[in-house]
Enzyme design. Structure first.
Site, PDB file in Angstrom:
ATOM      1  N   LYS A 107      34.932  70.998  42.302  1.00 31.02           N
ATOM      2  CA  LYS A 107      34.854  71.433  40.902  1.00 31.02           C
ATOM      3  C   LYS A 107      34.200  70.292  40.153  1.00 31.02           C
ATOM      4  CE  LYS A 107      37.985  71.649  37.508  1.00 31.02           C
ATOM      5  NZ  LYS A 107      38.110  71.880  36.100  1.00 31.02           N
ATOM      6  N   GLY A 168      42.521  71.292  27.729  1.00 33.24           N
ATOM      7  CA  GLY A 168      43.824  70.895  27.199  1.00 33.24           C
ATOM      8  C   GLY A 168      44.070  71.279  25.752  1.00 33.24           C
ATOM      9  N   THR A 217      46.918  73.061  31.766  1.00 38.52           N
ATOM     10  CA  THR A 217      47.860  72.621  30.735  1.00 38.52           C
ATOM     11  C   THR A 217      48.692  73.763  30.161  1.00 38.52           C
ATOM     12  OG1 THR A 217      46.158  70.995  30.221  1.00 38.52           O
ATOM     13  CG2 THR A 217      48.008  71.111  28.722  1.00 38.52           C
TER      14      THR A 217
END
Lengths: 264, 264
Positions: A107, A168, A217
């Site tokens: 990734k 996030g 998150t």
């Protein structure tokens, strides 16, 4: 009783020649404990779990890497290059990750700005070209810009991963139009990565017709991460099913759903 | 632990040495001569806990190992725990004193099957006036990759043979405590230990001393790292696992040792 798998058929998610069962992928960071980490991944039903590459802590050599908790035979470990700010660093981290011996997937993140963690798309493109040439299956984390997405596909990315909103942030899907446009123009899978905050966000993302979603998150920082992971699993499936079902058109007038004939 | 951080000359006590008194005074004279290379190994069957603790406390500023007693090592701030035959297993000692370096006695090859940080191997040259186990025990211990301290009839005149067999350092009782001039004995021992056995390297950005020409496999063993759970980059080149036993470190090398941690 019929289950959802009986009422609609979906094509499997295939990335870089590998088939995945779940369209929800989850990160393994920011969890309050290793126990919550494993239980929430379990509850999410994900088969792809992202991990980061970091130095071992020489002063606490008894401290454990995440592999002591995540069974690599049970989950597909997708290493990221999080924290890399140049193509050169990202390439170095990708090579280290591959040397761990699990798979060729990466990734790929090349971050351009500390405050927003938005991608440096020039560096991303450069790193993608190098890593593809080295045989990596590159899943490229990018913004919701169509032209960058097209260039990444041209460069050989196996999947393009536009953000819903900054990493996030939990702001949800800020730009459904652009994500939908990217999906409509690309051949490789589009996985929305980063920014969802709760189940409705995940559902809305999947309703755009993208191939999958990756989050961390939203689960790890939920009051009950295990329950949120379960909610995200349902939302991902629900959004996907709704996309495949095809929504009704939007109208700015009311249309009665009960017959107007036969009134007394 | 990396061998180079382990003192190379150990003055071990026994009940007789302690009964003679002035242990702290004599130890300090020897430590002034041996500096970082010198350590005291406190072994006693006769002292009460409180007396052993008091003696350890008198050795402030000197590197100290406590035999069998992780609790006293921890309380006295001793960096080392010596594990004799009747002591608790290494894992239990570590639970009590997590930051202590555990040096396990190995009287024969069978006792090398312990997860210690280093081995105290012997008796090598002499045991109770008779012949010792011989240099073969040092060779077997060195094969574990852990640093080896040779003990048992070691003198300045035979210390070099122990080092040649693979020992990192030596330990003695009579040859030090009973010497007419203990600081002179320390200097004689240190002169007999071949110099330049350590090199300066950088590991994960930290300057470290490491055993000269150690293989990367040995270095990982000294750091208590599982080669299957980490990836090593040696002077910017990733080292495949199969190469770890063949690659050796040299002065000025830069190493990165990474593993997977939780990440999104």
């Amino acid at each position: 009783m019929q289950t959802t798998t009986d009422v609609f058929t979906d094509t499997p998610l295939v990335i870089g020649g590998r088939t995945f069962r779940s369209r929800l992928m989850v990160g393994s960071g920011r969890h309050r404990s290793n126990e919550l980490l494993v239980r929430s991944i379990d509850a999410s039903g994900a088969d792809v779990v992202t991990v980061a590459v970091r130095r071992v802590d020489l002063d606490r050599t008894k401290s454990e890497g995440v592999l002591y908790h995540l069974d690599p035979s049970r989950w597909f470990l997708l290493a990221n290059t999080a924290g890399c700010y140049t193509a050169e660093d990202a390439i170095r981290y990708a090579r280290l990750a591959r040397a761990a011996g699990f798979n060729e997937f990466i990734k790929l993140e090349v971050i351009g700005d500390e405050k927003t963690l938005l991608p440096d798309t020039a560096g991303l493109l450069e790193a993608t070209k190098v890593l593809v040439k080295e045989g990596f299956v590159v899943m490229a984390y990018t913004n919701e810009d169509l032209i960058t997405a097209l260039r990444l596909e041209d460069a050989g990315a196996a999947a393009v991963m536009p953000l819903a909103s900054p990493i996030g942030s939990g702001l949800g899907l800020l730009n459904p139009y652009h994500v939908r446009t990217i999906k409509s123009r690309l051949t490789v899978p589009v996985i929305v990565d980063a920014g969802v905050g709760t189940a409705s966000d995940a559902c809305l993302v999947m309703e755009q017709g993208v191939d999958g979603i990756l989050m961390n998150t939203a689960i790890a920082e939920a009051r009950d991460p295990v329950a949120m992971a379960h909610a995200m699993k349902l939302a991902t499936e629900s959004g996907r099913a709704a996309y495949l079902a095809g929504r009704m058109p939007k109208r700015e007038i009311a249309v009665p759903s009960s017959p107007t004939q036969g009134m007394l | 632990m990396i061998a180079a951080a382990l003192p190379r000359l150990w003055a071990l006590t026994d009940d007789r040495v302690i009964a003679e008194g002035r242990v702290a005074d004599r130890a300090r004279l020897m430590a002034d001569a041996g500096r970082a290379e010198f350590a005291v190994g406190l072994r006693s069957t006769a002292l009460t806990d409180r007396a052993l603790m008091a003696l350890a406390s008198q050795l402030g500023g000197i590197q100290v190992g406590i035999s069998g007693r992780a609790d006293i090592a921890r309380a006295a701030g001793a960096a080392f725990v010596l594990k004799g035959r009747g002591a608790l297993p290494v894992a239990d000692l570590r639970n009590v004193a997590p930051s202590a370096v555990v040096i396990a006695s190995a009287h024969d090859a069978a006792e090398l099957d312990q997860d210690a940080d280093a081995f105290l191997a012997g008796a090598i040259f002499e045991k109770d006036g008779g012949p010792g186990a011989g240099l073969g025990l040092i060779e077997a211990a060195a094969k574990t990759g852990k640093p080896v301290i040779a003990v048992g009839g070691v003198t300045p005149s035979n210390a070099a043979r122990a080092i040649a067999a693979g020992a990192w350092g030596v330990a003695a009782i009579r040859a030090l405590w009973d010497a007419a001039d203990p600081p002179a004995a320390v200097r004689a021992f240190l002169q007999a230990l071949p110099a330049a056995a350590a090199v300066s390297v950088t590991i994960n950005g930290q300057p470290k001393r490491a055993t000269a020409s150690a293989t990367l496999e040995q270095l990982l063993a000294q750091l208590s790292l599982d080669p299957r759970a980490v990836v090593v980059e040696h002077n910017r080149e990733i080292v495949r696992r199969e190469q770890l036993a063949a690659r050796r470190i040299a002065e000025g090398d830069a190493l990165e040792i990474v593993h997977f941690v939780g990440g999104g």
